[in-house]
Motif scaffolding. Structure first.
Motif: not given
Length: 712
Positions: A258-262, A267-272, A277-284
């Motif tokens: 569940d943690v990995q799914d969220v 990440i997908d929502t930020i990209a959309e 170009a403006y999405a963070p390089a990494g998110l955990h």
């Protein structure tokens, strides 16, 4: 080693004050704003190793608000110790420049914090010509707080509270005469690397105001501090098995599906929405359970079951009193841990610990705080805590305008006097140490009637006047009144007692019946005792401006009627007697106007009903029209140094309103109208306070209360 004396000069609300302490438990009592917290702050500056060093650099607000300019003056905090430890480190602090004087080690010594102008300013002051006030003012205008320095000294022999000594050391600002060199009286400098605070065990328990918030923080959290003191330095290897488990738990949480799914969805929502170009390089998403030993300590919380041993809730769920008691307990335990370090002295300072704590717990707790080789000083508003205090280890603080003074109630008393005084200071009578003024009485009638008379006739309470009414329940006033003296407590105390002058002829006669003969003997004996009491008390109070004695010519009940209060006693007859004939006779005797008749009836009624109960019944009949006997009225006003304009005006307005409301005073209608005009003119700013008093004196020439108020 223990703290025997503290002297504060020009510090906050102390112009010059001296506090005396003994070994064991000491008490500081005083009204709000009298300087208890400032005293503790001063002591902490010298003895508390946890206080920030920046506190030594004081501010302008730390100076006493003196009439003249503070610039150029010194703040002095001086602590004197007795039974100095022979420990080498402590001895080196107090010996003159580290050298043994005359081959002897020090047994008592001082430790001072002096906040003074720097060398340049002191030199400029010394170069001023004597009497050149203009140059002094010009120099003072240039001085700022940045021109001051903190200076620690030891082995001082100066009494800084002595005005003459202060002038010799600091300078005479009126004569503009300043010393060119520092006086040896201030002692020898103590280097920064040496400090009494480093050698003693010192714990300060602040006033218990919001302990729940302290439990929530890190720096003030008593539980966390306790755990740190217990562990001293955290051994990381010792806690490694625990920290490894926490790290593994964090990793397990992070890889939950569940943690990995969220994480992926974020990440997908930020990209959309923002684009690649403006999405963070990494998110955990990571678990933040502390894996360091010290942070694990910080995560510990105290859970308490106050009423149910099977349930333990957060400290915020506990009652205020329960939380305060737990906080205080943890601080005492912290002190015990610190005390184990075998310091040369142990000090425990507790500020106003009584907040929200049940009175029985107060008395029990502070009757039991006794630690070997430990000096305890606590401040309090509680009469229950002060009851558990020894009077010879009490300092009383009093506000006198913009300054505060300190008093020691037992100064100069012999051991027998101290024992007698201590015996009287129970929870009720110890309130005399807190009051601005005191009235001492001998019986229940005065205890019930005087507050009622003041409230109804003056329109204010004894509390509003700052007066405590203390029932001695005997005529041994000296046992308590001895504390009111220029060497002890500088507050005013009125003593009210009876002369017991006979209300009828006491000469023997062959025609006297046995009953009459006994009555005459009793009156004669009482009168003789009254005369002796007056001689004794007058001699006791002679030369003492803080004591005054006020005598009822006969007894309270008799003098109450004699002052014009026949109606009040007449109205209580029905509540004392049931027989109609007795009621009728009693009313007739009370209204007779003959002291031997109404006096005997009043005393008979008081005896029949019981003096206390008779006073309660009589108090219900008091109205604003009742007359306060002169000796009581004088005692009330003599029990205070002065009465404020606002309070005096309130009493006058109440009196004028009494004239207006009651038909009994219809003869004063014209005077009331004129008085109201004067009071309105004062409110409108047309005339001043003194003019109103002068006018009222002429408007009501026959009213004793108005005349008394005008003459105060």
């Amino acid at each position: 080693m223990y703290l025997s004396k503290a002297t504060l000069v020009n510090y906050r609300n102390f112009e010059r004050a001296r506090f005396v302490f003994g070994k064991g438990v000491n008490t500081i009592i005083g009204e709000n704003g009298s300087g208890k917290s400032n005293l503790f702050r001063a002591i902490r500056l010298l003895l508390d190793a946890n206080i920030y060093r920046s506190a030594y650099a004081m501010e302008e607000m730390d100076f006493f608000r003196m009439k003249e300019c503070w610039k150029g003056h010194w703040i002095v905090i001086s602590l004197e110790f007795d039974e100095i430890s022979q420990n080498e480190a402590i001895q080196s602090l107090f010996l003159h420049r580290g050298a043994v004087i005359d081959g002897n080690k020090v047994g008592s010594a001082t430790y001072n914090l002096i906040f003074r102008p720097n060398q340049s300013i002191r030199m400029q002051l010394s170069e001023l010509a004597p009497g050149d006030n203009d140059s002094l003012k010009e120099l003072q205008e240039k001085i700022s707080i940045n021109d001051y320095e903190s200076y620690f000294t030891g082995r001082s022999i100066a009494d800084f509270s002595n005005v003459a000594v202060y002038r010799d050391i600091v300078g005479d600002f009126k004569k503009v005469k300043f010393p060119a060199v520092s006086s040896h009286l201030i002692g020898s400098p103590i280097p920064n690397q040496l400090s009494v605070a480093k050698e003693v065990s010192f714990t300060f328990v602040k006033a218990l105001r919001d302990v729940v918030s302290d439990f929530a923080g890190n720096r003030q959290n008593p539980l966390l501090n306790l755990l740190k003191r217990k562990s001293e330095e955290i051994d990381c290897e010792k806690y490694k098995p625990i920290t490894d488990k926490v790290k593994a738990l964090n990793a397990d949480i992070e890889i939950l599906p569940d943690v990995q799914d969220v994480r992926s969805d974020i990440i997908d929502t930020i990209a959309e929405t923002a684009g690649e170009a403006y999405a963070p390089a990494g998110l955990h998403i990571k678990s933040d359970l502390p894996s360091e030993a010290e942070k694990l300590f910080q995560s510990l919380k105290l859970f308490v079951g106050e009423n149910d041993e099977n349930y333990a809730g957060d400290i915020s769920e506990v009652s205020l009193g329960g939380a305060n008691l737990i906080y205080l307990t943890l601080k005492l335990l912290e002190f015990k841990y610190q005390r184990k370090k075998e310091s040369v002295a142990n000090f425990l300072i507790i500020e106003e610990p009584e907040a929200h704590i049940h009175t029985h717990i107060q008395k029990t707790l502070f009757g039991n705080i006794r630690y070997e080789n430990t000096q305890i000083i606590y401040s309090t508003h509680s009469t229950h805590i002060s009851e558990a205090s020894n009077i010879d280890k009490v300092n009383v603080l009093a506000r006198k305008g913009r300054l505060c003074e300190s008093y020691q109630p037992a100064t100069g008393l012999d051991p027998k006097e101290i024992r007698h005084l201590q015996r009287y200071l129970d929870a009720t009578r110890s309130s005399l140490l807190f009051a601005k003024g005191v009235i001492l009485i001998e019986g229940d009638a005065e205890e019930i009637m005087i507050p009622a008379l003041v409230r109804e006739v003056l329109g204010i309470s004894l509390d509003e006047l700052g007066i405590s009414l203390i029932n001695i329940r005997s005529t041994g006033f000296e046992n308590v009144a001895c504390v009111f003296h220029k060497s002890r407590i500088k507050r005013y105390c009125s003593i009210i007692t009876d002369l017991d002058t006979a209300i009828a002829d006491t000469d023997k006669s062959d025609l006297d019946t046995p009953t009459l003969a006994r009555y005459k003997r009793k009156m004669a004996a009482s009168q003789k005792a009254g005369v002796a009491r007056k001689v004794r008390l007058d001699n006791f109070c002679k030369g003492n401006v803080y004591l005054s004695v006020h005598y009822a010519s006969h007894t309270f009940e008799v003098d109450f009627i004699k002052s014009g209060n026949e109606e009040e006693v007449h109205d209580v007859v029905d509540e004392v007697y049931e027989d109609d004939d007795t009621k009728a006779l009693s009313r007739k005797e009370i209204m007779s106007g003959n002291v031997s008749v109404y006096g005997k009836r009043a005393l008979t009624m008081a005896t029949y009903a019981g003096k206390g109960w008779f006073a309660i019944q009589l108090a219900e009949k008091i109205s604003p029209c009742t007359t306060i006997p002169d000796y009581i009225l004088n005692a009330v006003f003599d029990a205070q140094a002065s009465i404020s304009e606002s309070l005096r005006l309130r009493i006058i307005q109440h009196r004028v309103s009494t004239f207006k409301r009651f038909e009994y005073f219809q003869d004063f209608a014209a005077a009331v109208y004129e008085a109201e005009e004067q009071l309105q003119a004062l409110e409108d700013g047309i005339i001043d306070y003194e003019n109103v008093l002068n006018a009222l004196e002429l408007i009501f020439p026959t009213d004793k209360l108005i005349q008394k108020l005008v003459g105060l």
